[in-house]
Scaffold this motif. Structure first.
Motif, PDB file in Angstrom:
ATOM      1  N   SER A 207      12.232   5.205   6.660  1.00 36.81           N
ATOM      2  CA  SER A 207      11.470   4.032   6.083  1.00 36.81           C
ATOM      3  C   SER A 207      10.201   4.423   5.178  1.00 36.81           C
ATOM      4  O   SER A 207      10.251   5.278   4.634  1.00 36.81           O
ATOM      5  N   ALA A 208       9.085   3.627   5.476  1.00 35.69           N
ATOM      6  CA  ALA A 208       7.883   4.095   4.601  1.00 35.69           C
ATOM      7  C   ALA A 208       7.659   5.487   5.026  1.00 35.69           C
ATOM      8  O   ALA A 208       6.783   6.034   4.168  1.00 35.69           O
ATOM      9  N   ALA A 209       7.689   5.987   6.329  1.00 36.64           N
ATOM     10  CA  ALA A 209       7.317   7.304   6.395  1.00 36.64           C
ATOM     11  C   ALA A 209       8.331   8.321   5.837  1.00 36.64           C
ATOM     12  O   ALA A 209       7.592   9.553   5.369  1.00 36.64           O
ATOM     13  N   TYR A 210       9.386   8.155   5.456  1.00 35.36           N
ATOM     14  CA  TYR A 210      10.209   8.866   4.610  1.00 35.36           C
ATOM     15  C   TYR A 210       9.685   8.927   3.214  1.00 35.36           C
ATOM     16  O   TYR A 210       9.791   9.823   2.405  1.00 35.36           O
ATOM     17  N   ALA A 211       9.198   7.622   2.901  1.00 33.92           N
ATOM     18  CA  ALA A 211       8.822   7.448   1.333  1.00 33.92           C
ATOM     19  C   ALA A 211       7.657   8.608   1.222  1.00 33.92           C
ATOM     20  O   ALA A 211       7.498   9.354  -0.049  1.00 33.92           O
ATOM     21  N   VAL A 212       6.832   8.740   2.235  1.00 30.34           N
ATOM     22  CA  VAL A 212       5.793   9.673   1.997  1.00 30.34           C
ATOM     23  C   VAL A 212       6.378  11.462   2.099  1.00 30.34           C
ATOM     24  O   VAL A 212       6.148  12.010   0.972  1.00 30.34           O
ATOM     25  N   ALA A 213       7.279  11.503   2.806  1.00 36.47           N
ATOM     26  CA  ALA A 213       8.067  12.900   2.836  1.00 36.47           C
ATOM     27  C   ALA A 213       8.684  13.184   1.474  1.00 36.47           C
ATOM     28  O   ALA A 213       8.581  14.219   0.759  1.00 36.47           O
ATOM     29  N   SER A 214       9.361  11.980   0.997  1.00 32.00           N
ATOM     30  CA  SER A 214      10.229  12.382  -0.162  1.00 32.00           C
ATOM     31  C   SER A 214       9.553  12.614  -1.314  1.00 32.00           C
ATOM     32  O   SER A 214      10.305  13.564  -2.194  1.00 32.00           O
ATOM     33  N   VAL A 215       8.084  12.292  -1.658  1.00 33.91           N
ATOM     34  CA  VAL A 215       7.478  12.834  -2.676  1.00 33.91           C
ATOM     35  C   VAL A 215       6.735  14.181  -2.557  1.00 33.91           C
ATOM     36  O   VAL A 215       5.924  14.579  -3.668  1.00 33.91           O
ATOM     37  N   CYS A 216       7.079  14.677  -1.654  1.00 31.74           N
ATOM     38  CA  CYS A 216       6.299  16.292  -1.301  1.00 31.74           C
ATOM     39  C   CYS A 216       7.236  17.264  -2.161  1.00 31.74           C
ATOM     40  O   CYS A 216       8.216  17.068  -2.306  1.00 31.74           O
TER      41      CYS A 216
ATOM     42  N   PHE B 150      11.781   1.735  -3.870  1.00 36.87           N
ATOM     43  CA  PHE B 150      11.996   2.925  -2.841  1.00 36.87           C
ATOM     44  C   PHE B 150      12.971   3.883  -3.326  1.00 36.87           C
ATOM     45  O   PHE B 150      12.837   5.261  -3.285  1.00 36.87           O
ATOM     46  N   ALA B 151      13.963   3.551  -3.686  1.00 35.05           N
ATOM     47  CA  ALA B 151      15.244   4.294  -4.197  1.00 35.05           C
ATOM     48  C   ALA B 151      14.726   5.176  -5.315  1.00 35.05           C
ATOM     49  O   ALA B 151      15.128   6.161  -5.306  1.00 35.05           O
TER      50      ALA B 151
ATOM     51  N   GLY C  26       0.695  -1.229  -0.162  1.00 40.05           N
ATOM     52  CA  GLY C  26      -0.010  -0.032   0.217  1.00 40.05           C
ATOM     53  C   GLY C  26       0.630   1.246  -0.057  1.00 40.05           C
ATOM     54  O   GLY C  26       0.354   2.325  -0.315  1.00 40.05           O
ATOM     55  N   CYS C  27       2.044   1.156   0.399  1.00 42.22           N
ATOM     56  CA  CYS C  27       3.027   2.417   0.608  1.00 42.22           C
ATOM     57  C   CYS C  27       3.175   3.298  -0.745  1.00 42.22           C
ATOM     58  O   CYS C  27       3.131   4.458  -0.874  1.00 42.22           O
ATOM     59  N   PHE C  28       3.780   2.281  -1.820  1.00 36.96           N
ATOM     60  CA  PHE C  28       4.133   2.950  -2.855  1.00 36.96           C
ATOM     61  C   PHE C  28       3.035   3.458  -3.764  1.00 36.96           C
ATOM     62  O   PHE C  28       3.203   4.521  -4.477  1.00 36.96           O
ATOM     63  N   ALA C  29       2.001   2.797  -3.853  1.00 33.97           N
ATOM     64  CA  ALA C  29       0.815   3.243  -4.686  1.00 33.97           C
ATOM     65  C   ALA C  29       0.371   4.491  -3.897  1.00 33.97           C
ATOM     66  O   ALA C  29      -0.122   5.479  -4.843  1.00 33.97           O
ATOM     67  N   MET C  30       0.339   4.492  -2.925  1.00 38.47           N
ATOM     68  CA  MET C  30      -0.142   5.813  -2.161  1.00 38.47           C
ATOM     69  C   MET C  30       0.791   6.886  -2.361  1.00 38.47           C
ATOM     70  O   MET C  30       0.459   8.188  -2.809  1.00 38.47           O
ATOM     71  N   CYS C  31       2.253   6.722  -2.495  1.00 34.37           N
ATOM     72  CA  CYS C  31       3.076   7.876  -2.726  1.00 34.37           C
ATOM     73  C   CYS C  31       3.010   8.143  -4.131  1.00 34.37           C
ATOM     74  O   CYS C  31       3.377   9.254  -4.316  1.00 34.37           O
TER      75      CYS C  31
END
Length: 305
Positions: free
Chosen positions: A170-179, A250-251, A139-144
């Motif tokens: 980790s997954a929380a930084y994935a959210v931040a990284s796409v902002c 992720f990378a 669910g993480c990558f689809a959301m990001c």
């Protein structure tokens, strides 16, 4: 009242989501989760356990979704013309609740709030308030990806900012990284761009208790990662390939969101960073207090008015 001896039917579901599957969560948080569950799951013995139940009945009183006034209620907090979306605790897939509950936030709740904020004509910007060690890969990558496509930098209608308050790993930084922008205090902890699997081999515990599982297979590879027998080489290689693929996705996402090369992101080797090191590595834009970042966003909105 349910007694302590009554089995918790949620435990098999939790075990399935934690063990033998790729995770993007800070290691210390994973250790806490395992320590809290391992006695009840039969993994080992601990003197102290977390007795908090995670059943839907217990969460119902905290949710209140069905009792809200749908005519006036919004799924996100609003401060002036900015929507505030919290990303806190362990992040999980298909949680079924809009708001963080029992130390967890669902990707489904985050994206529902985000979509609502994008559609709301009274909202001019979206602010992610992040304090999370990460969580499930599912669910993480689809959301990001959906968030990334809707940011101002990708032609979206509204700026999307993230504030690390105080952890986004980790997954929380994935959210931040796409902002569009990412800020945090000197004490922030971020990074950990990788994945891992906690594989649990129950075979010796079963032997100790006089139980010998017999696995009847149809297909040579069926049931090779059940935990009731040691991993063979092909199973180990498969699990390694799964975490490697997760890390690569992720990378690439971080590289796209932060304007970095994929090699630069991979070269972090899933290290965690704080303060100036996070800025130097390119994972965040700058160090500033929450108030300063908020005022900067309001200034940007004033310039766009």
């Amino acid at each position: 009242m349910k007694g302590r001896s009554e089995p918790n039917r949620q435990l098999p579901m939790l075990a399935q989501r934690i063990f033998n599957t790729p995770l993007m969560i800070h290691e210390h948080k994973a250790e806490i989760i395992v320590a809290a569950l391992q006695h009840r799951l039969g993994v080992g013995n601990f003197d102290r356990i977390d007795s908090t139940a995670l059943g839907a009945t217990d969460m119902l009183s905290l949710s209140g979704d069905a009792r809200r006034d749908r005519d006036n209620w919004k799924p996100f907090a609003q401060d002036d013309d900015i929507a505030v979306i919290p990303v806190s605790g362990t992040l999980v897939h298909k949680f079924g609740w809009l708001d963080p509950v029992s130390g967890m936030t669902g990707y489904d709740g985050i994206i529902r709030k985000f979509r609502a904020a994008l559609m709301d004509s009274t909202i001019r910007a979206i602010w992610f308030d992040i304090d999370s060690p990460g969580g499930e890969v599912a669910g993480c990558f689809a959301m990001c990806e959906e968030i990334a496509k809707s940011t101002l930098s990708e032609g979206g209608p509204k700026p999307v900012w993230a504030y690390i308050n105080e952890q986004a790993t980790s997954a929380a930084y994935a959210v931040a990284s796409v902002c569009d922008r990412v800020y945090g205090p000197r004490t922030m902890i971020t990074g950990s761009i990788g994945a891992y699997i906690m594989y649990i081999d129950f075979s010796r515990a079963l032997d100790k208790n006089g139980m010998t599982p017999e696995i009847i297979r149809s297909g040579k590879r069926k049931g090779r990662m059940t935990g009731t027998e040691p991993l063979d080489d092909p199973a180990l290689a498969k699990l390694q390939a799964m975490v490697d693929e997760t890390r690569d996705i992720f990378a690439n996402m971080v590289a796209m969101g932060r304007g970095l090369s994929v090699d630069t992101v991979l070269n972090t080797e899933a290290e965690i960073y704080s303060g100036a090191d996070a800025v130097k590595t390119g994972l965040v834009d700058d160090i500033m207090s929450e108030t300063e970042a908020w005022e900067l966003l309001q200034l940007e909105l004033g310039r766009r008015a």
